[in-house]
Design a protein around this motif. Structure first.
Motif, PDB file in Angstrom:
ATOM      1  N   LYS A 144      30.510 -16.695 -15.277  1.00  0.00           N
ATOM      2  CA  LYS A 144      29.985 -16.168 -16.545  1.00  0.00           C
ATOM      3  C   LYS A 144      31.123 -15.981 -17.557  1.00  0.00           C
ATOM      4  O   LYS A 144      31.029 -16.381 -18.711  1.00  0.00           O
ATOM      5  CB  LYS A 144      29.293 -14.846 -16.269  1.00  0.00           C
TER       6      LYS A 144
ATOM      7  N   GLU B  26      29.055 -10.885  -1.010  1.00  0.00           N
ATOM      8  CA  GLU B  26      28.304 -10.560  -2.263  1.00  0.00           C
ATOM      9  C   GLU B  26      29.254 -10.417  -3.441  1.00  0.00           C
ATOM     10  O   GLU B  26      29.019 -10.930  -4.507  1.00  0.00           O
ATOM     11  CB  GLU B  26      27.511  -9.261  -2.072  1.00  0.00           C
ATOM     12  N   ARG B  27      30.346  -9.710  -3.041  1.00  0.00           N
ATOM     13  CA  ARG B  27      31.315  -9.523  -4.121  1.00  0.00           C
ATOM     14  C   ARG B  27      31.866 -10.842  -4.609  1.00  0.00           C
ATOM     15  O   ARG B  27      31.933 -11.084  -5.800  1.00  0.00           O
ATOM     16  CB  ARG B  27      32.494  -8.655  -3.617  1.00  0.00           C
TER      17      ARG B  27
ATOM     18  N   HIS C 247      30.479 -13.633  -4.269  1.00  0.00           N
ATOM     19  CA  HIS C 247      29.420 -14.283  -5.039  1.00  0.00           C
ATOM     20  C   HIS C 247      29.341 -13.743  -6.453  1.00  0.00           C
ATOM     21  O   HIS C 247      29.302 -14.478  -7.421  1.00  0.00           O
ATOM     22  CB  HIS C 247      28.084 -14.130  -4.287  1.00  0.00           C
ATOM     23  N   ALA C 248      29.340 -12.382  -6.389  1.00  0.00           N
ATOM     24  CA  ALA C 248      29.251 -11.732  -7.743  1.00  0.00           C
ATOM     25  C   ALA C 248      30.470 -12.097  -8.585  1.00  0.00           C
ATOM     26  O   ALA C 248      30.347 -12.397  -9.771  1.00  0.00           O
ATOM     27  CB  ALA C 248      29.192 -10.202  -7.575  1.00  0.00           C
ATOM     28  N   GLU C 249      31.604 -12.078  -7.853  1.00  0.00           N
ATOM     29  CA  GLU C 249      32.804 -12.435  -8.610  1.00  0.00           C
ATOM     30  C   GLU C 249      32.723 -13.842  -9.143  1.00  0.00           C
ATOM     31  O   GLU C 249      33.069 -14.121 -10.274  1.00  0.00           O
ATOM     32  CB  GLU C 249      34.072 -12.286  -7.717  1.00  0.00           C
ATOM     33  N   GLN C 250      32.185 -14.699  -8.114  1.00  0.00           N
ATOM     34  CA  GLN C 250      31.993 -16.100  -8.550  1.00  0.00           C
ATOM     35  C   GLN C 250      31.159 -16.168  -9.815  1.00  0.00           C
ATOM     36  O   GLN C 250      31.521 -16.804 -10.779  1.00  0.00           O
ATOM     37  CB  GLN C 250      31.338 -16.894  -7.391  1.00  0.00           C
ATOM     38  N   GLU C 251      30.052 -15.443  -9.686  1.00  0.00           N
ATOM     39  CA  GLU C 251      29.124 -15.474 -10.838  1.00  0.00           C
ATOM     40  C   GLU C 251      29.791 -14.923 -12.091  1.00  0.00           C
ATOM     41  O   GLU C 251      29.702 -15.493 -13.163  1.00  0.00           O
ATOM     42  CB  GLU C 251      27.862 -14.664 -10.518  1.00  0.00           C
ATOM     43  N   ALA C 252      30.454 -13.796 -11.764  1.00  0.00           N
ATOM     44  CA  ALA C 252      31.106 -13.167 -12.917  1.00  0.00           C
ATOM     45  C   ALA C 252      32.166 -14.084 -13.526  1.00  0.00           C
ATOM     46  O   ALA C 252      32.264 -14.225 -14.730  1.00  0.00           O
ATOM     47  CB  ALA C 252      31.792 -11.849 -12.466  1.00  0.00           C
TER      48      ALA C 252
END
Lengths: 451, 286
Positions: B102, B91-92, B94-99
């Motif tokens: 972004k 998730e992280r 992913h979130a990091e990816q997203e972040a």
């Protein structure tokens, strides 16, 4: 003479001028300034002048047609002025323009034609029966309008008004009164003896407008004007004997003032009009000069001499009477002092015949008839100097009489068998024959100025 | 006409005085001329500066572009258990990816924005630069023109000053020449005034006016009229003034007319005798 006069005046002036110039030079040197040189003005003295006729142009006047009846005022004026010998008039045909008012006068043109003066004028009819003459006198040389004058007349008095225009111009330019609007009287004789008609005629000074004031089958002689120009004294033989009459010119009213035994002749009004000098012979037949008081009819003897004393003429001051006398042989002119009738002085000497004296209006000259080489001519003598000038050139000239301004003498001359009226200027330069169609004319006398 | 002895002595004395005066005047004039009192030459180059407006100051430079510092990504969060940690990691991640994505997008957007801003600033700067250069050119041209004008004015003034000086000198020379010739002509005039030529000239004018005077009957002895006549060379009479006249209007007219009729007056044999002013007196002697 002029040069001498000039020198006399210029001498001292020149000297003074030189001193002035000396001072100016010192000033010039002291201050080193560019002062204009103190030139002496040229000093000229004129003492003579000339008596040439004055060149003048009388331009035809504007007309008031038909009220003026075609009367040519300018022509009368021109004739008057020329007859005086003091003017030379420009001929009408030489005039480039004919202005009728001063504003329309092109000075250069008239000056180029040699004129000193130009007269323009116009006749107008401001109301029925009235005719006005307005005229302007212009000095072309100086370019100034000297004077303007209006004369009011009517159809009947236009000729007299024209003479007044002449008088006006003559007076303004020459400084003495013109005598164009005066009258003359003379005797006309028609037919041959024994059936003759004698007429006493009064006419304008130029001979125009003659009017018969007395007519007779018996001789009329020696007309004489009263000083107020209203009366004429004369001798008439209407009663077969001589009588002296006085007659009012305008009305014809008359009076017999002397019809004494013998000759009653040669009346002459005193300058104050109260007395007549006349020649009476009385029963003895010796002609002497007497004085007749017109109001009292009182007679005073003025001359008392066995010779003929006749043709009295008054001095203008009324203090003496000149007359013709043959007391020294031939006829000569003498003068008697009225206050001291014993004091008689002979005036003329030159010729063996000097008669019929008349004094000039200023009392300085005397005109008379003189014989010159078998001819009888009119002479004028200067009373102060005694200088005599013979003015006429006829064979049988008689009866001289001065115009009231003293410029011209009228007399009766002879053309063949017929007597005519002639005038001569006192300088003798211009003689003129007056128009007359009344047969033989004699004894002209020039009237005084109308009062 | 013979002169009196006193006249002659007066003339001689005056003449000596005059000559002494002339010599004095000339000496004085020469002395004056020698003295360096002529207008000081320093005056000749006196000039004032006409350039009254200083060249326009250059416009101050615009501030340099200040690029904003790049945004730092947020720090990664701390991990927990395995699975959970795995999941959390994923998730992280992913979130990091997203972040990261972004952040990259933001970064890109920010870069784009920055680039646009830089572009604009550059354009503005270039424009300002061009304007500045233009103004400087204009100012320089103006200054040049003013300098040229001032130089020309100065040259003109100098020339004028010189001309003035020359003119003064010429005038002074002319005055001296005039004075000399005046004195000479005065002497000449002095000589001719009393000569026969003068008498002849007066006689000629007198005869001419006398002939032109048509004397009226009222001009009798005792009448006296004075005229001032003005003539121009050639003798034409240009002006007549009646100074006094005790005669009547006819006399007055006649004398004035005579003066004009006499025009042109005769010329004198010696031009020195010509005088524009003539006094004429009409005094009939009978």
């Amino acid at each position: 003479m002029n040069n001498l006069m000039t020198d006399r005046v210029a001498g001292p002036l020149r000297q003074r001028a030189r001193q002035v110039r000396g001072c100016a030079l010192l000033a010039l040197a002291a201050f080193g300034l560019g002062v204009a040189p103190a030139h002496a003005e040229l000093q000229i003295l004129i003492t003579k002048g000339v008596t040439d006729p004055i060149p003048i142009a009388i331009v035809p006047f504007g007309r008031a047609v038909p009220a003026d009846g075609g009367f040519d005022v300018a022509a009368v004026v021109q004739h008057d002025l020329e007859s005086s010998a003091r003017f030379r008039a420009m001929q009408r045909r030489d005039m480039l323009t004919t202005p009728t008012s001063a504003n329309d006068v092109q000075a250069a043109d008239w000056k180029a034609a040699g004129n000193d003066y130009v007269v323009v004028g116009r006749v107008t009819a401001p109301s029925a029966g009235e005719l006005d003459i307005d005229c302007d006198l212009i000095n072309i040389q100086t370019g100034t309008r000297v004077a303007s004058q209006k004369f009011i007349a009517n159809a009947g008095s236009l000729r007299n008004a024209a003479h007044l225009v002449s008088d006006f111009i003559y007076g303004k330019v020459l400084g003495v009164r013109g005598a164009f609007a005066t009258r003359i009287a003379y005797v006309a004789v028609q037919g041959k003896p024994p059936s003759q008609r004698f007429q006493l005629i009064v006419a304008d000074a130029d001979g125009e407008n003659p009017k018969v004031i007395l007519e007779s089958s018996q001789p009329i002689m020696s007309p004489a004007w009263s000083p107020d120009e209203q009366w004429l004294a004369y001798v008439s033989f209407e009663n077969r004997l001589s009588g002296v009459y006085v007659q009012k010119v305008r009305t014809g009213e008359r009076q017999l003032v002397s019809a004494r035994v013998g000759v009653n002749g040669a009346p002459a009004y005193s300058p104050d009009g109260t007395r007549l000098a006349l020649t009476l012979s009385g029963a003895g037949g010796n002609l002497d000069v007497w004085l007749l008081d017109l109001s009292t009819q009182g007679l005073t003897r003025l001359t008392d001499d066995p010779a003929v004393d006749t043709e009295p003429a008054w001095s203008p001051d009324g203090k003496s009477v000149y007359f013709t006398s043959d007391r020294a042989g031939g006829p000569q002119i003498y003068k008697v002092d009225i206050a001291q009738p014993k004091r008689v002085e002979r005036i003329t000497f030159g010729s063996g015949y000097n008669a019929r004296p008349r004094l000039s209006p200023d009392g300085k000259k005397i005109a008379f008839v003189t014989r010159e080489g078998g001819n009888y001519r009119i002479a004028v003598q200067d009373l102060a100097s005694g200088t005599v000038s013979v003015l006429s050139h006829g064979a049988l000239d008689e009866s001289p009489s001065f115009a009231p301004n003293g410029a011209v003498v009228i007399y009766a001359g002879r053309d063949g068998e017929v007597g005519t009226l002639q005038t001569v200027s006192v300088d003798g330069l211009v003689t003129q024959r007056l128009k007359s169609d009344q047969g033989e004319v004699r004894e002209p006398v020039w009237g005084p100025f109308p009062r | 006409m013979s002169e009196r002895r006193s006249d002659r002595i007066l003339s001689i004395v005056l003449s000596i005085l005059i000559h002494a005066a002339i010599v004095g005047a000339l000496l004085w004039g020469w002395w004056q001329y020698r003295q360096p009192t002529v207008t000081a030459p320093s005056l000749a180059i006196e000039a004032t500066v006409v350039r009254d407006a200083p060249p326009q100051a250059a416009p101050s430079a615009p501030p340099a572009p200040n690029p904003a510092p790049p945004e730092n990504p947020p720090p990664p969060p701390p991990a927990h258990d395995e699975h959970a940690e795995q999941q959390a990691r994923e998730e992280r991640a992913h979130a990091e990816q997203e972040a990261r994505q972004k952040a990259q997008e933001q970064e890109r957007a920010a870069q784009e924005k920055r680039a646009a801003e830089e572009q604009a600033e550059r354009a503005a700067a270039e424009k300002a630069q061009a304007a500045r250069a233009e103004a400087e050119r204009a100012a320089a041209a103006k200054a040049d023109a003013e300098r040229a004008a001032a130089a020309k004015a100065e040259a003109d003034r100098k020339a004028q000053q010189l001309a003035q000086q020359r003119k003064l000198e010429q005038e002074r020379a002319q005055r001296e020449a005039d004075l000399r010739s005046q004195l000479a002509s005065e002497e000449h005039l002095n000589a001719v005034q009393s000569s026969p030529a003068k008498a002849e000239y007066l006689a000629l004018i007198t005869a001419r006016i006398n002939r032109a005077w048509i004397r009226p009957s009222s001009a009798r002895a005792g009448v006296k009229c004075s005229l001032h006549i003005t003539q121009i060379p050639g003798g034409e009479i240009t002006h007549v003034v009646v100074a006094g006249c005790n005669g009547d209007e006819a006399v007055r007219q006649s004398v004035e007319t005579a003066a004009y009729r006499a025009s042109p007056l005769p010329a004198p044999s010696d031009p020195a005798l010509f005088d524009p002013n003539i006094d004429v007196t009409f005094a009939p002697d009978e």
